[in-house]
Design a protein around this motif. Structure first.
Motif, PDB file in Angstrom:
ATOM      1  N   ASN A  37      35.937  39.788  34.565  1.00 59.55           N
ATOM      2  CA  ASN A  37      35.770  38.502  33.884  1.00 59.55           C
ATOM      3  C   ASN A  37      35.863  37.381  34.911  1.00 59.55           C
ATOM      4  O   ASN A  37      36.902  36.732  35.055  1.00 59.55           O
ATOM      5  N   ALA A  38      34.783  37.176  35.626  1.00 62.97           N
ATOM      6  CA  ALA A  38      34.773  36.155  36.678  1.00 62.97           C
ATOM      7  C   ALA A  38      34.958  34.755  36.106  1.00 62.97           C
ATOM      8  O   ALA A  38      35.544  33.874  36.749  1.00 62.97           O
ATOM      9  N   GLU A  39      34.477  34.556  34.894  1.00 70.12           N
ATOM     10  CA  GLU A  39      34.612  33.241  34.261  1.00 70.12           C
ATOM     11  C   GLU A  39      36.087  32.908  34.018  1.00 70.12           C
ATOM     12  O   GLU A  39      36.516  31.767  34.199  1.00 70.12           O
ATOM     13  N   ALA A  40      36.860  33.920  33.614  1.00 67.66           N
ATOM     14  CA  ALA A  40      38.288  33.703  33.395  1.00 67.66           C
ATOM     15  C   ALA A  40      39.009  33.423  34.711  1.00 67.66           C
ATOM     16  O   ALA A  40      39.949  32.624  34.757  1.00 67.66           O
ATOM     17  N   VAL A  41      38.583  34.085  35.790  1.00 69.05           N
ATOM     18  CA  VAL A  41      39.154  33.789  37.107  1.00 69.05           C
ATOM     19  C   VAL A  41      38.951  32.311  37.434  1.00 69.05           C
ATOM     20  O   VAL A  41      39.878  31.617  37.861  1.00 69.05           O
ATOM     21  N   ARG A  42      37.741  31.847  37.203  1.00 67.73           N
ATOM     22  CA  ARG A  42      37.417  30.437  37.470  1.00 67.73           C
ATOM     23  C   ARG A  42      38.291  29.519  36.618  1.00 67.73           C
ATOM     24  O   ARG A  42      38.796  28.493  37.091  1.00 67.73           O
ATOM     25  N   ALA A  43      38.491  29.883  35.355  1.00 72.58           N
ATOM     26  CA  ALA A  43      39.290  29.055  34.452  1.00 72.58           C
ATOM     27  C   ALA A  43      40.763  29.027  34.853  1.00 72.58           C
ATOM     28  O   ALA A  43      41.482  28.072  34.550  1.00 72.58           O
ATOM     29  N   GLY A  44      41.229  30.082  35.558  1.00 70.97           N
ATOM     30  CA  GLY A  44      42.634  30.146  35.953  1.00 70.97           C
ATOM     31  C   GLY A  44      42.951  29.491  37.284  1.00 70.97           C
ATOM     32  O   GLY A  44      44.127  29.337  37.642  1.00 70.97           O
ATOM     33  N   LEU A  45      41.922  29.070  38.017  1.00 77.18           N
ATOM     34  CA  LEU A  45      42.136  28.535  39.363  1.00 77.18           C
ATOM     35  C   LEU A  45      42.983  27.254  39.428  1.00 77.18           C
ATOM     36  O   LEU A  45      43.620  27.002  40.458  1.00 77.18           O
ATOM     37  N   PRO A  46      43.021  26.425  38.373  1.00 86.39           N
ATOM     38  CA  PRO A  46      43.923  25.265  38.440  1.00 86.39           C
ATOM     39  C   PRO A  46      45.384  25.632  38.699  1.00 86.39           C
ATOM     40  O   PRO A  46      46.134  24.842  39.262  1.00 86.39           O
ATOM     41  N   ASN A  47      45.812  26.847  38.290  1.00 86.43           N
ATOM     42  CA  ASN A  47      47.185  27.270  38.601  1.00 86.43           C
ATOM     43  C   ASN A  47      47.370  27.402  40.103  1.00 86.43           C
ATOM     44  O   ASN A  47      48.352  26.912  40.682  1.00 86.43           O
TER      45      ASN A  47
END
Length: 559
Positions: free
Chosen positions: A353-363
């Protein structure tokens, strides 16, 4: 038919490793024979007083991480792999780690010796009762408890108010049934009844003291400063008032010596002390780190959980009291943790789920921001797991490239030091850069202001709320002259907030400090937030239920 081999477990890999006698490891680290006290073939204590002293000390590399999943992100694995990689680059390197607590070993997270081909050895012995250090801390802590109740039983000359005793007993296991107990029942011969409770040993102030003391005399002085409770007139009572520090120091004499072991690749490793980072300050001992700095050119060490917890406390507590500063910082990031912060349920983290990785990058972005606020430029280590896909990993690398942050993939679990060479080279580049390290607050600031600084600059929060109880404690702290001490936040490791479920990078939140506990011997003030417990409980399926021992004495199920 294709023969699919099951990957070896960490324990199986550790057992297959070819360990060197501890005398050879010590000789390679320039530890003289008279300073070495062997504990069997592959472990030893170091008598620091018999080491040659150098005027130039080694540089410190701190390994921290993003906000983790419950299983952890392999920070110790990366720490060990980085040390082995630096050794492969012909750098004189030592690794300094915390000792594992039986709480996580028997509970959910497991041991703390790294993993795969990036481990410290002997893995089983380190994870189980390692050289007896934590048991010695348990004994010292509970000796003080016994002396308190004995003093009250025999007349209470110090006028200790049993309702205001703050010192708890400890046990190095997760046992929620012991959080609140009553002692002294059964009649006058059995003591004075009062409420009490147990903490986990690694949350004991004595653990923090052992890790922050710089000499035996400093250890004894700190033990004497422990505040065990208050009199009927609300005056603090110390271990020194009970004349207890001598006996406590005697029990800790051997435990105070750093432990020498080795990595799978033979890099010398010092493992000493083990305070939790979500409850205590989360760093191995100053004695071990400074001993490694005397022996090596580069010392790789870690701080527990994310940069919001262990790293912040490393900067404000350990580095200050140890009189050194970090020279480089590594932030461990994983695809699975970023997917979790991107909204993927824990049960689905192995699915691509590369999209979820992208969404988690603010952490990750906030942890980078935090390290930069301390004047340091971090290197991002993407700890590769077998379920990670190239697309998911590239999401992290491309984002870091776009944000002018150096990031490399660490393949140390599978390849050991060989898989960490690119990371080691990146760290060496940072070590050659000027160091602009500076703490975020000064000791002289007001306690509330120091907490505000941590919440706003490290967590990204908006404000701090002190409960009525915390405000009363704050007034007492100021009255007793303890307000110049640094802050040790007790907070969930899963979120920047005090709510474990608020993952990612929350905005516009307030941290509630419900209680402030002075740890005068350790030299910091613990601010309890959220629902943090100083005695954890076991999960529904504890790791202990998978462990066994056969007739030959071989352990199974230990990771």
């Amino acid at each position: 038919m294709t023969n699919i081999q099951t990957p070896l477990t960490d324990l199986e890999i550790a057992r297959k490793a070819d360990m060197r006698p501890i005398q050879e490891v010590a000789a390679a680290a320039d530890i003289p024979a008279e300073a070495l006290e062997p504990y069997g073939k592959y472990k030893a204590k170091i008598n620091v007083s018999k080491l040659p002293q150098k005027t130039q000390t080694g540089k410190v590399v701190l390994v921290t991480a993003i906000s983790p999943t419950p299983a952890g992100e392999g920070k110790s694995t990366v720490t060990v792999g980085l040390a082995d990689a630096l050794s492969r680059l012909k750098k004189k390197t030592m690794v300094a780690l915390r000792e594992p607590s039986l709480g996580p070993v028997m509970g959910m997270k497991g041991g703390a010796t790294g993993g795969g081909y990036s481990q410290v050895l002997p893995m089983e012995e380190i994870n189980l009762h390692f050289n007896g250090d934590i048991h010695a801390i348990t004994a010292a802590n509970n000796t003080l408890s016994a002396l308190i109740d004995n003093h009250i039983h025999h007349g209470n000359l110090l006028q200790i108010d049993p309702r205001r005793i703050t010192w708890k007993r400890v046990l190095d296991l997760n046992d929620r049934a012991l959080r609140h107990i009553t002692v002294g029942l059964g009649g006058p011969a059995h003591g004075v009844p009062r409420e009490d409770g147990f903490d986990i040993t690694v949350a004991s102030e004595i653990m923090a003291i052992l890790c922050l003391a710089t000499s035996l005399s400093d250890l004894k002085e700190r033990l004497g400063r422990i505040v065990i409770g208050y009199t009927y007139d609300k005056k603090p009572v110390t271990a020194h008032d009970l004349e207890a520090e001598g006996a406590l120091a005697v029990l800790l004499k051997e435990a105070f010596k750093p432990n020498l072991v080795q990595t799978i690749e033979g890099t010398p490793a010092l493992i000493h002390g083990g305070p939790f980072a979500n409850i205590a300050h989360g760093c191995n001992s100053i004695m071990a780190t400074n001993t490694a700095r005397q022996l090596a050119d580069i010392v790789v060490t870690e701080a527990g959980f994310g940069a919001d917890l262990g790293a912040e406390k490393f900067m404000h507590i350990k580095a200050r009291q140890g009189k050194f500063s970090p020279d480089a910082v590594v932030i461990v990031a994983t695809v699975r943790a970023l997917k979790m912060h991107g909204g993927v349920p824990k049960q689905q983290l192995k699915a691509e789920n590369a999209e979820a990785v992208r969404a988690g990058l603010p952490n990750l972005e906030k942890h980078i921001d935090t390290i930069r606020r301390f004047g340091l430029e971090p290197v991002i280590a993407v700890n590769r797991f077998t379920s990670d896909t190239p697309e998911e990993i590239n999401e992290i690398l491309n984002w870091c490239r776009l944000h002018q942050t150096e990031a490399v993939v660490a393949d140390v679990w599978e390849k050991g030091g060989q898989g960490g060479l690119e990371l080691a080279e990146a760290v060496c580049r940072q070590l050659n850069q000027p160091n602009h390290f500076a703490p975020l607050y000064s000791p002289g600031e007001k306690v509330a202001d120091k907490v505000q600084t941590i919440v706003k600059e490290v967590y990204g929060g908006e404000d701090v709320h002190f409960t009525d109880k915390a405000q009363k404690q704050l007034a007492a702290i100021e009255q007793n002259g303890w307000d110049t001490l640094p802050i040790c936040m007790a907070k969930t490791q899963y979120s920047f907030t005090d709510e474990p479920g608020r993952i990612g990078r929350p905005q516009e939140f307030t941290i509630t400090v419900r209680e402030i506990i002075p740890k005068i011997g350790a030299g910091f003030l613990v601010c309890l937030t959220g629902e943090m417990m100083t005695m954890p409980g076991l999960p529904k399926q504890p790791a202990a239920m998978n462990m066994d021992l056969d007739d030959s004495g071989h352990i199974s199920g230990l990771m």
